[in-house]
Design a protein around this motif. Structure first.
Motif: not given
Lengths: 233, 591
Positions: B526-531
């Motif tokens: 994905g593009e977001n390290p939080q998700t």
């Protein structure tokens, strides 16, 4: 040689012959066919099950998979022999089952959670059914009428009977699974005698080449089965 | 002294083999570690021993040996997860070739909108359409970016199919919903079995758009990009659960490893169970791996600059958790990423009986061959009035039904499972019926995830992975809707009887019967390290010299079979490692 999953008894006989010069020198494979025929003519001597257990299997498997207008039943197909041979393979020891504790019971849909491998399930399960048969009908399972035997099997399948440590349903499923394996596995494991299971279904066995039969517009495949050892029906 | 190589690859399946080929081409020394045994087609795959049903699909010769390691499973977070003690619902591979040796060979690309499903749903139906608790996400990579790698993989796999559109031009009677291709399939489509041809005609008459399943089963002799050879498939029916004795089904063993094994930069170590990736004190750099020789029980550490995790989906997740790569997912606080978005697929198999004069010869088949419709897959239909996300292809994929499997599955659902009436139905079903599957998507949810089990351990003393999974209302309703579309097709086929099977409301996931081995997510891209646990190049956000390749990267379970997507993602990641990472090691995306 101890029979194993990869070296079942019948095949080791065949392999032994294949390794002899006479097999290759003789025209055709008359020696091999004769040896197999001679072996098949001998009544099978169970090595894992005792005589009473074996008698139970002969009777119970026949009720699960009876001889009828469709074709042979478990007895004629050698299912009990198949089961006895399987009990001498790593499968009987739960070779690829995860058998580490603790063993906690949970909802049925989370799967098998008993501390018993197939060999234990048969020993305990058969003893349990025999006990139940005597309790209910005053006789051992094999001595009961087909109707009484069916009543017991129905009760096991339905889950209303406990066989000591083992739920009746668990034993029933184990027996049903292995019975059907014995009816339809390659004859090298001792069951599916004379390829009778495959003839019944129209399964061609080890032919494994249907280049011309990908689509024949719903016609029945015309060639009978062949086993891994080359036996035909 | 610790031995050093340029790159270590964990797992000798498709992902690992593709990465090993690419990295050795780039000049790297590569060691590939495989937990299972060595397997080569001329030995284990030889006719006739390889087509023994009892030894093969029934006793599970090519599958993971659960006595050594398994996982625990529960449906909901308030339950105690229990060990998956007997292989049934899903069948991970083990040994050289991995699941790529026993697979069927259905070789799809991807529905482009599945890669940006969250965006596509919001654009068409608004954000409120996404149910509470559903972690719908985009992959962070587009079909156009992946297209060259799908093409590359098909030419390695020898994929047979009929294209619809090549370079913007309609070229054939392929899947009208499929995206543009840069080139045709390397081989023409597999022939239709009788069952598939009946389905094709009926589906067309019903107004749908049938197409030949793309199959990595060679429809004629083929020599692939690497010079590896495949023989023509003869529809013997021993694909799924077997190693193809004809060299017709693509596998790492047939299509890649024969050339890799001759490369002096490459070595393959079987019976090597990787225990953990070793990290330095900063926990941001991997120094190598430690593995156990399962024969001698001796531990060995190997050091490397680059680590590729290419094991089966959940083994990759397990290794990340065991190694401390990334933050474990916590569904309560909704933080962490490793274990998040664990997904599966919804699959239900319906059955249609044709008249007794018609023989379906179900033993004839090929694992990848068949006819499908995509009219109810992905975003190809209007979800608005239906109120669910996702879809299913529907197909007849006659892969070769064997007698033990047929016998075990016959009866039930109110009909006898033994006795003479059972035999009647078994014989009739085997001779005259055919199967139609709805093989669909499965969405990700906040309370469906992977973590470490607190109780049970594997044979090496490590905690088992714990799976918390059940069917959710969205996916059950999707399956029911698509299955309802099978009925008119079955009638048009001339069905004398049909048994339409769908998931039922509230039905929990059942581990006891085979569904599919298409598990996904748990370490998603994905593009977001939080998700997401890995970036769009499948590189760990946290430990930049670790890449995690496999269906673990899928944020959602898609309607298509995963192998084609896994292969394309492997080539995509390898391309960026070769083009960028090796020149300047470090994160390819700024966190």
């Amino acid at each position: 040689m101890e029979p194993t999953l990869n070296n079942p008894l019948r095949r080791s006989v065949m392999k032994g012959l294949l390794g002899t010069t006479s097999f290759w020198v003789a025209s055709g494979n008359a020696h091999w066919a004769e040896a197999l025929a001679a072996e098949a003519a001998q009544p099978y001597q169970p090595a894992f099950f005792n005589a009473a257990e074996y008698q139970f299997l002969e009777s119970a498997c026949e009720r699960l998979f009876p001889a009828d207008h469709n074709g042979p039943g478990a007895r004629a197909l050698g299912v009990a022999e198949f089961l006895d041979r399987q009990m001498q393979t790593p499968y009987a020891l739960g070779e690829n089952w995860y058998m580490s504790g603790p063993f906690e019971q949970g909802p049925a849909n989370l799967g098998y959670q008993l501390p018993f491998v197939p060999k234990d399930l048969y020993r305990k399960g058969i003893a349990g059914v025999e006990h139940y048969a005597r309790q209910q009908y005053g006789k051992g399972f094999a001595a009961l009428s087909a109707l009484q035997q069916d009543e017991i099997l129905t009760a096991l399948e339905g889950g209303s009977v406990q066989l000591g440590d083992i739920p009746g349903r668990v034993f029933f499923e184990q027996l049903r699974t292995n019975t059907l394996e014995g009816a339809f596995a390659d004859p090298l494991y001792g069951g599916n005698r004379g390829l009778g299971g495959w003839v019944m279904l129209g399964f061609p066995g080890a032919r494994a080449d249907f280049m011309d039969w990908v689509n024949q517009e719903g016609a029945s495949y015309p060639i009978g089965p062949v086993s891994i050892s080359g036996e035909t029906a | 002294m610790v031995k050093h190589v340029d790159a270590i690859i964990v797992g000798a399946g498709w992902a690992g083999s593709i990465m090993a080929k690419e990295l050795t081409e780039a000049g790297l020394s590569v060691v590939m570690l495989e937990r299972g045994a060595e397997r080569t087609t001329p030995v284990e795959g030889a006719y006739p021993e390889s087509i023994d049903e009892l030894r093969g699909a029934i006793r599970k010769r090519l599958f993971q040996n659960l006595s050594q390691s398994t996982l625990t499973i529960r449906n909901t977070m308030d339950q105690t997860a229990l060990p998956y003690r007997q292989l049934a619902a899903f069948l991970p591979g083990e040994g050289v070739g991995g699941a790529g040796l026993h697979w069927s060979g259905v070789h799809f690309r991807v529905a482009p909108e599945d890669l940006r499903l969250r965006s596509a749903i919001i654009e068409r139906y608004g954000e409120k359409f996404i149910p509470e608790g559903m972690n719908l996400q985009d992959y962070g990579v587009s079909y156009d970016e992946l297209e060259p790698f799908f093409d590359k993989a098909e030419k390695v796999f020898g994929t047979a199919g009929e294209a619809y559109k090549v370079q913007g031009k309609i070229v054939g009677d392929g899947n009208v919903f499929s995206p543009d291709r840069s080139d045709n399939f390397p081989l023409p489509a597999m022939k239709d079995t009788f069952s598939a041809s009946v389905f094709r005609d009926a589906a067309k008459n019903a107004g749908y758009h049938p197409y030949s399943l793309p199959a990595a089963n060679a429809s004629r002799q083929y020599t692939n990009t690497y010079g590896c050879q495949m023989g023509p498939c003869n529809f013997c029916g021993y694909c799924s659960g077997y190693d193809c004795y004809l060299y017709s089904k693509a596998s790492p063993n047939v299509n890649i490893l024969p050339v890799l094994r001759q490369d002096p930069r490459f070595s393959l170590i079987p019976n090597a169970h990787v225990l953990r990736v070793d990290l330095d004190s900063t926990k941001t750099k991997a120094t190598g791996v430690t593995y156990l020789d399962t024969k001698t029980r001796k531990e060995t550490s190997l050091s490397a600059d680059l680590i590729i995790l290419g094991a089966f989906q959940f083994h990759n997740v397990h290794l990340m958790l065991m190694s401390g790569i990334g933050k474990p997912y916590d569904p309560v606080s909704n933080t962490g990423t490793v274990g998040r978005n664990f997904v599966y697929q919804t699959i239900t198999s319906s059955r249609v009986w044709l008249p007794p004069s018609t023989y379906t010869n179900q033993f004839v088949g090929a694992g990848g061959a068949g006819v499908a419709i995509d009219d109810f897959n992905s975003m190809n239909f209007d979800h608005g009035p239906l109120g669910f996300v996702g879809g299913s292809p529907v197909w007849v994929n006659q892969a070769g039904v064997k007698p033990i499997a047929a016998a075990l599955g016959a009866g039930g659902g109110g009909t006898p499972r033994w006795g003479s009436a059972y035999k009647d139905s078994l014989v009739n079903t085997y001779k005259h019926s055919l199967g139609i599957d709805a093989h669909g998507s499965n969405m990700a949810y906040r309370d469906v995830y992977l973590d470490l089990d607190p109780t049970w351990k594997d044979a090496y003393g490590q905690p088992l992975l714990r799976m918390t999974f059940t069917w959710k209302d969205n996916d059950i309703r999707m399956n029911q809707y698509v299955v309802s579309k099978i009925e008119p097709i079955a009638r048009a086929m001339g069905a004398t009887k049909m048994n339409l099977v769908h998931l039922n409301a509230g039905q929990p996931f059942d581990t006891r019967t085979y569904q599919t081995t298409h598990l996904g997510g748990g370490a998603i891209m994905g593009e977001n390290p939080q998700t997401s646990a890995i970036n769009r190049y499948l590189q760990s956000w946290d430990v930049s010299n670790v890449f995690v390749i496999g269906s673990n990267a899928f944020p959602q379970g898609m309607g298509y079979n995963p192998t084609g997507m896994v292969a394309a993602l492997a080539y995509w990641a390898a391309h960026h490692i070769r083009a960028t990472y090796l020149k300047s090691p470090g994160p390819l995306v700024k966190a």
